[in-house]
Design a protein around this motif. Structure first.
Motif, short mmCIF file in Angstrom:
data_model
loop_
_atom_site.label_atom_id
_atom_site.label_comp_id
_atom_site.label_asym_id
_atom_site.label_seq_id
_atom_site.Cartn_x
_atom_site.Cartn_y
_atom_site.Cartn_z
N TYR A 110 22.27 27.36 40.67
CA TYR A 110 21.62 26.78 39.01
C TYR A 110 22.81 25.76 38.63
O TYR A 110 22.03 24.58 37.68
CB TYR A 110 21.56 28.55 38.05
N ARG A 120 27.91 41.65 44.98
CA ARG A 120 27.42 39.93 43.85
C ARG A 120 27.49 39.07 44.46
O ARG A 120 25.71 38.14 42.55
CB ARG A 120 29.11 39.36 44.52
N TYR A 121 26.87 38.66 45.35
CA TYR A 121 26.29 37.45 46.19
C TYR A 121 24.53 37.92 47.16
O TYR A 121 24.90 39.13 47.75
CB TYR A 121 26.81 36.86 46.36
N GLU A 171 41.44 38.07 43.88
CA GLU A 171 40.33 36.65 44.52
C GLU A 171 40.61 35.73 42.87
O GLU A 171 40.19 36.90 42.04
CB GLU A 171 38.53 37.46 44.60
N GLY A 183 21.47 32.79 43.65
CA GLY A 183 22.96 33.25 44.34
C GLY A 183 23.24 34.40 44.16
O GLY A 183 24.48 34.73 45.28
N GLU A 194 30.64 46.27 45.10
CA GLU A 194 30.26 44.56 45.47
C GLU A 194 29.37 44.02 46.04
O GLU A 194 30.22 42.80 46.62
CB GLU A 194 31.94 43.63 46.24
N GLY A 200 38.02 43.47 43.29
CA GLY A 200 38.00 42.63 42.96
C GLY A 200 37.92 42.04 41.77
O GLY A 200 37.80 40.83 41.28
N ARG A 216 34.68 38.82 37.38
CA ARG A 216 35.26 39.24 37.60
C ARG A 216 35.91 39.73 37.05
O ARG A 216 37.43 41.08 37.17
CB ARG A 216 36.85 38.47 38.61
N TYR A 270 39.37 42.20 37.76
CA TYR A 270 40.29 42.26 36.59
C TYR A 270 39.88 42.44 35.62
O TYR A 270 39.12 42.80 34.75
CB TYR A 270 41.51 41.13 37.19
N GLU A 296 47.67 35.17 37.41
CA GLU A 296 48.25 35.93 38.63
C GLU A 296 48.05 34.63 39.52
O GLU A 296 49.13 34.10 40.79
CB GLU A 296 47.70 36.82 39.33
N THR A 339 25.16 26.34 31.16
CA THR A 339 26.54 25.88 30.84
C THR A 339 26.38 26.64 32.17
O THR A 339 26.77 27.48 33.01
CB THR A 339 26.35 26.59 29.23
N TYR A 353 48.37 43.27 49.71
CA TYR A 353 47.61 43.15 48.45
C TYR A 353 46.67 41.84 47.88
O TYR A 353 47.10 41.01 48.68
CB TYR A 353 48.66 42.82 47.20
N ARG A 413 30.92 29.13 32.02
CA ARG A 413 31.72 29.32 30.97
C ARG A 413 33.59 30.38 31.95
O ARG A 413 32.47 30.57 32.77
CB ARG A 413 31.82 30.64 30.59
N THR A 420 35.24 29.93 27.61
CA THR A 420 34.58 30.17 27.14
C THR A 420 34.01 29.73 25.59
O THR A 420 32.95 29.59 25.36
CB THR A 420 34.30 31.48 26.76
N GLY A 454 25.58 29.80 43.87
CA GLY A 454 25.77 29.38 42.41
C GLY A 454 24.73 28.18 43.06
O GLY A 454 25.28 26.95 43.47
N ASP A 459 39.25 41.55 25.95
CA ASP A 459 38.79 40.34 25.59
C ASP A 459 38.23 40.67 25.40
O ASP A 459 37.12 41.45 26.40
CB ASP A 459 39.14 38.66 25.79
N ARG A 495 52.18 40.16 40.85
CA ARG A 495 50.69 40.53 41.13
C ARG A 495 50.16 41.83 39.83
O ARG A 495 50.87 41.80 38.95
CB ARG A 495 50.98 41.52 42.43
N ARG A 496 48.44 41.92 39.24
CA ARG A 496 48.08 42.93 38.58
C ARG A 496 48.18 44.87 39.33
O ARG A 496 48.33 44.66 40.29
CB ARG A 496 46.91 42.03 38.60
N PRO A 526 35.02 38.41 26.80
CA PRO A 526 33.96 37.26 27.52
C PRO A 526 32.92 37.06 27.27
O PRO A 526 31.98 38.08 27.53
CB PRO A 526 35.01 37.18 28.68
N VAL A 527 32.38 35.97 26.82
CA VAL A 527 30.91 35.93 26.90
C VAL A 527 30.19 35.30 28.49
O VAL A 527 30.94 34.26 28.29
CB VAL A 527 30.38 34.65 25.50
N LEU A 528 29.36 35.30 28.40
CA LEU A 528 29.12 34.68 30.09
C LEU A 528 27.62 34.52 29.83
O LEU A 528 26.83 35.50 29.92
CB LEU A 528 29.39 35.58 31.57
N SER A 529 26.83 33.54 30.18
CA SER A 529 25.14 33.03 29.79
C SER A 529 24.76 32.21 30.15
O SER A 529 26.21 30.52 30.47
CB SER A 529 24.97 33.37 28.63
N ALA A 530 23.72 31.66 31.20
CA ALA A 530 23.27 30.59 31.86
C ALA A 530 22.81 29.40 30.75
O ALA A 530 23.08 28.77 30.73
CB ALA A 530 22.58 30.97 32.12
#
Ligand code: FAD
Lengths: 197, 239
Positions: B102, A195-196, B53, A183, A193, A22, A81, A24, B78, B234, B50, B236, B212, B100, A28, A12-13, A30-34
């Motif tokens: 897309y 998210r969706y 996700e 979504g 949270e 939810g 996350r 962590y 983890e 894409t 604990y 990632r 990524t 999702g 870094d 566990r973290r 990170p890169v997130l794109s469509a």
């Protein structure tokens, strides 16, 4: 009542009060794109805000970077996350930009080079809550991370912080943008949270 | 299909697909079915409450209450080492999804499809290739799959099987290739991506998935080759 998972939990973290549920920690970026990363020359770059009357405030790169800017140190939270704490940015507060804009509409659609869109309530952009950022860690913002300039709305999940932003269009209703149609939650508060759908 | 809350899931089958990755089949009562390319969230809860996700792509698609995942071990991770090394048939966890709308292939789409996978990024693309193989769709499917070595390919046998039927397949090896392999070993270059994918004139719909940096490089290569960025989708996985 959650379902227990046999044997889980040995790696566990540590809990961190700065992390929304939810999420962590990552060190870094990170890169997130469509899709692929657009690359926009500064000579062609502009940023605009259009209101319900069709009136458009527009800034070239030189005009934009001549505006008063702020240093912003903040945590950011991606819906996939990861969270990154204490990131530092420089940008122009939306408060500064909206000084030149008259509108009675309550919602904004952010539009990006490359076609991305995301909707944000105006009240989530004003009162020191959001910036158009053009530096990260003291350096010009990388195209990968949305350079030349991106929206920065750190109190919402990071998909709201539209990369390669080119303009805002005022809208009467909170119509969904790109991920919101695909979504993700209409607002996206990480602490709730959202998210969706 | 709208997202509901967390659903209890029971691990119905596990099988290794490489020395460090595993295919997990889950029974999820109430699962609404999913489109090829969608993902779900997994929630694991330790005895003391604990929780962790993570997101995982779904290798299966269509109706039914079974979903298939494939998880690759992230060393020091983890959740992935638990799912790959510890979890067994009968163990319970929770899932939320499908998620999702897309990164999804629709059978009715008239355009050729280009899939580009790096490592475990094959999972949602395999879901698409399987759906295409089962479907009546006449559009051609092409896959460029980059792995460290032949043994590191998830679903290797099934991919070879599909390649004999409905999939045009190109392997790229970054560390070790089979003996006599004609192509260079190493990271994909823009030229190799261009040579192993549909030309822009075919107007393909491209799906790229993986870590990524892999996705970033492959998507840039597709755009450099002349593809419309709006046609390059894409996903990632981070890392
Ligand atoms: C939409 C989506 C679909 C995915 N589908 C799959 C799949 O089908 N198969 C699969 O094996 N994996 C998939 N992943 C990745 C998966 O969600 C986990 O990130 C992965 O299994 C590692 O989790 P972990 O708990 O073992 O490692 P962690 O304990 O979370 O991480 C270990 C270290 O690895 C790095 N890392 C791991 N994941 C990320 C990330 N997402 N972003 C940035 N850094 C990261 C971090 O530096 C971290 O400190 C998917 C991710 C996304 C977003």
């Amino acid at each position: 009542m959650a379902q227990f998972t046999r044997g889980f939990g040995s790696r566990r973290r540590d809990a961190d009060p700065d992390l929304p549920p939810g999420q962590y920690l990552t060190t870094d970026f990170p890169v997130l794109s469509a899709g692929p990363t657009p690359r926009i020359p500064l000579s062609e770059w502009s940023f605009s805000i259009r209101t319900e009357t069709g009136e458009t405030a527009r800034w070239s790169w030189d005009e934009f970077t001549a505006l008063p800017s702020e240093e912003v140190s903040t945590d950011i939270h991606c819906v996939t996350r990861w969270s990154k704490l204490g990131t530092s940015w420089r940008g122009v507060a939306l408060d500064t930009l909206f000084e030149e804009v008259e509108t009675s509409f309550d919602y904004v659609m952010a539009h990006s080079y490359g076609g991305y869109t995301t909707n944000v309530p105006l009240e989530d952009l004003l009162d020191g809550k959001a910036w158009i950022a053009y530096e990260f860690d003291g350096e010009p913002l990388d195209p990968e991370h949305g350079g030349p300039a991106r929206l920065l709305v750190p109190h919402l999940y990071f998909w709201k912080s539209a990369k390669w932003v080119r303009g805002l269009v005022m809208q009467q209703h909170d119509d969904p943008g790109f991920w919101e149609q695909n979504g993700y939650h209409l607002r996206g508060d990480p602490w709730l949270e959202e998210r969706y759908w | 299909m709208r997202t509901t809350g967390w659903l209890a899931a029971r691990i119905a089958a596990v099988r290794p697909t490489t020395s460090h990755a595993r295919v997990l089949t889950l029974d999820v009562p109430g699962w609404p079915g999913n489109d090829p390319g969608q993902h779900l969230d997994i929630r694991l809860t330790a005895e003391d409450g604990y929780q962790a996700e993570r997101s995982y792509s779904i290798a299966s698609s269509g109706p039914g209450e079974r979903v298939e995942l494939a998880v690759d071990t992230v060393p020091d991770g983890e959740v992935s080492p638990y799912l790959v090394d510890v979890a067994e048939v009968g163990d319970m966890l929770e899932v939320k999804g499908p998620l999702g709308a897309y990164f999804v292939w629709h059978e009715s789409d008239p355009d050729p499809v280009q899939l580009v996978a790096g490592g475990s990024g094959i999972v949602p693309l395999l879901a698409m290739a399987r759906a295409h193989d089962r479907s009546e769709s006449p559009v051609p499917f092409r896959l460029l799959y980059s792995v460290r070595s032949p043994d590191d390919a998830l679903y290797r046998d099934e991919i070879l099987d599909l390649a004999g039927r409905s999939l045009d397949l190109t392997w790229a090896y970054t560390r070790a290739a089979p003996e006599g392999w004609p192509e260079p070993v190493g990271r994909l270059t823009p030229d190799r991506v261009a040579a192993a994918t549909w030309p822009p004139a075919r107007h393909p719909l491209t799906f790229i998935c993986g870590p990524t940096r892999f996705v970033e490089a492959a998507a840039d290569a597709m755009v450099a080759a002349g593809h419309d960025p709006a046609r390059v989708r894409t996903e990632r996985f981070g890392g």
